[in-house]
Design a protein around this motif. Sequence first.
Motif, PDB file in Angstrom:
ATOM      1  N   PHE A   1      -2.585  -4.222  -5.420  1.00 17.49           N
ATOM      2  CA  PHE A   1      -1.777  -5.432  -5.255  1.00 17.49           C
ATOM      3  C   PHE A   1      -2.492  -6.467  -4.386  1.00 17.49           C
ATOM      4  N   GLU A   2      -3.668  -6.109  -3.867  1.00 13.47           N
ATOM      5  CA  GLU A   2      -4.454  -7.023  -3.039  1.00 13.47           C
ATOM      6  C   GLU A   2      -5.649  -7.520  -3.847  1.00 13.47           C
TER       7      GLU A   2
ATOM      8  N   PRO B   1       4.388   5.742  -6.670  1.00 12.58           N
ATOM      9  CA  PRO B   1       3.671   5.261  -7.854  1.00 12.58           C
ATOM     10  C   PRO B   1       4.535   5.225  -9.106  1.00 12.58           C
ATOM     11  N   TRP B   2       5.704   5.867  -9.047  1.00 20.35           N
ATOM     12  CA  TRP B   2       6.620   5.947 -10.183  1.00 20.35           C
ATOM     13  C   TRP B   2       7.441   4.670 -10.378  1.00 20.35           C
ATOM     14  N   VAL B   3       7.398   3.723  -9.438  1.00 21.44           N
ATOM     15  CA  VAL B   3       8.227   2.524  -9.551  1.00 21.44           C
ATOM     16  C   VAL B   3       7.851   1.755 -10.822  1.00 21.44           C
ATOM     17  N   ARG B   4       8.862   1.236 -11.514  1.00 20.69           N
ATOM     18  CA  ARG B   4       8.629   0.538 -12.778  1.00 20.69           C
ATOM     19  C   ARG B   4       8.123  -0.873 -12.552  1.00 20.69           C
TER      20      ARG B   4
ATOM     21  N   ARG C   1       0.829  -1.199   0.000  1.00 16.82           N
ATOM     22  CA  ARG C   1       0.000   0.000   0.000  1.00 16.82           C
ATOM     23  C   ARG C   1       0.868   1.255   0.000  1.00 16.82           C
ATOM     24  N   GLY C   2       1.948   1.219   0.767  1.00 13.43           N
ATOM     25  CA  GLY C   2       2.866   2.350   0.804  1.00 13.43           C
ATOM     26  C   GLY C   2       3.529   2.603  -0.531  1.00 13.43           C
ATOM     27  N   VAL C   3       3.941   1.535  -1.209  1.00 12.65           N
ATOM     28  CA  VAL C   3       4.569   1.689  -2.521  1.00 12.65           C
ATOM     29  C   VAL C   3       3.573   2.283  -3.516  1.00 12.65           C
ATOM     30  N   GLU C   4       2.363   1.762  -3.529  1.00 13.42           N
ATOM     31  CA  GLU C   4       1.378   2.264  -4.488  1.00 13.42           C
ATOM     32  C   GLU C   4       1.039   3.733  -4.233  1.00 13.42           C
ATOM     33  N   LYS C   5       0.950   4.113  -2.961  1.00 10.71           N
ATOM     34  CA  LYS C   5       0.558   5.488  -2.629  1.00 10.71           C
ATOM     35  C   LYS C   5       1.723   6.459  -2.661  1.00 10.71           C
TER      36      LYS C   5
ATOM     37  N   PHE D   1      11.267  -2.598   5.857  1.00 14.81           N
ATOM     38  CA  PHE D   1      11.453  -1.209   5.431  1.00 14.81           C
ATOM     39  C   PHE D   1      10.147  -0.751   4.781  1.00 14.81           C
ATOM     40  N   LEU D   2       9.485   0.243   5.352  1.00 16.62           N
ATOM     41  CA  LEU D   2       8.174   0.640   4.848  1.00 16.62           C
ATOM     42  C   LEU D   2       8.126   2.126   4.513  1.00 16.62           C
ATOM     43  N   LEU D   3       7.436   2.450   3.430  1.00 15.76           N
ATOM     44  CA  LEU D   3       7.228   3.840   3.027  1.00 15.76           C
ATOM     45  C   LEU D   3       6.009   4.386   3.763  1.00 15.76           C
ATOM     46  N   ILE D   4       6.149   5.568   4.356  1.00 14.59           N
ATOM     47  CA  ILE D   4       5.021   6.155   5.087  1.00 14.59           C
ATOM     48  C   ILE D   4       4.742   7.600   4.657  1.00 14.59           C
ATOM     49  N   ARG D   5       5.441   8.064   3.600  1.00 17.86           N
ATOM     50  CA  ARG D   5       5.211   9.405   3.085  1.00 17.86           C
ATOM     51  C   ARG D   5       5.665   9.444   1.630  1.00 17.86           C
ATOM     52  N   ASP D   6       5.231  10.452   0.893  1.00 20.07           N
ATOM     53  CA  ASP D   6       5.577  10.549  -0.526  1.00 20.07           C
ATOM     54  C   ASP D   6       7.088  10.510  -0.755  1.00 20.07           C
TER      55      ASP D   6
END
Length: 334
Positions: free
Chosen positions: A332-333, A58-61, A51-55, A125-130
Amino acid sequence: MQQEGIDFVITWVDGSDKAWREEKARYDTTRGTDDNEERYRDWELLKYWFRGVEKYAPWVRKIHFITWGHLPDWLNTEHEKLHVVRHEDYIPGKYLPVFNSNLIEIYMHKIEGLSEHFVYFNDDFLLIRDTKPEDFYKNGKPCDMLAFQPVVANPVNPVMSHLYLNNSLVLCKHFNKRENVKAHPGNYFKIGYPPLYFCYNMLELAFPLYTGFYTVHGPSPFCKTTFEEIWEKEREALEAMSVNRFRSNTDLTPYLFREWQKLSNNFKPTNVLKDFAYFNIAKENQKLLNTIRKQKKKIICINDANIGSEFERVKQELQETFMQILPEVSSFER
């Protein structure tokens, strides 16, 4: 942004999987290995990673999801950005099965379709902000920080002391410390680095050889060609450690590849701690939970620790806190 795009690579294991545990139990883990339960247990935060990656990225290939073979039952394996990678897909069969994260990581460049620029994540390792691509690469070079830190003899975790020293021994073969500092002083004394590491680097100039390195335990921006270069020059050492099914004191680690990039002047000096926070899980985690709720950083590491009977309670606290900032189901879910 990089021309080809940036990939993410993440490793994951379901430590509760019966078939995986049975296979793991068939191999001796009693000598010179690091096989603690914390290496494998699942905090069930993976859906918040996606969810963190998608939000927030979003630029990830592409996302290359490395697994022994098991998959979360909620994962949408048909997602156009998701590439499920099993160990046998890229690790030579003679070294399988493997339960050694170091071995799983040193072969990552063999993943089919992997971009030249890829960021390696542990599942804690988690993304929690842009975020933006420039947080990881600038002008095609990984953003990182070159800092000295002596290898410490730690009897509580002796395997890690060996691993850091093993990496340093290889690096000393290929790079001259004083020549490197003289040729690239801005890599060691970049304005914006944490002051503590200016002090470390100044003190370390007294020693002629590298004594160790400080590497942030967070997402690692890599160039695939770095892996190819090191494999060409140190194939014997890398193949020798490939027989270690479990983490062992004779291993090399991915930090070797990360430090090699820095000493080769193939990185963009950056204070990577500015947008990153590291936490060891404890029985009480108010600072960690507050960092997540208020999204104080872009990326956090939630490192597992031996908290015994508190595991289920702390796991629930973490899940409830992530739900506050990432409540929407991702694509992704299922």
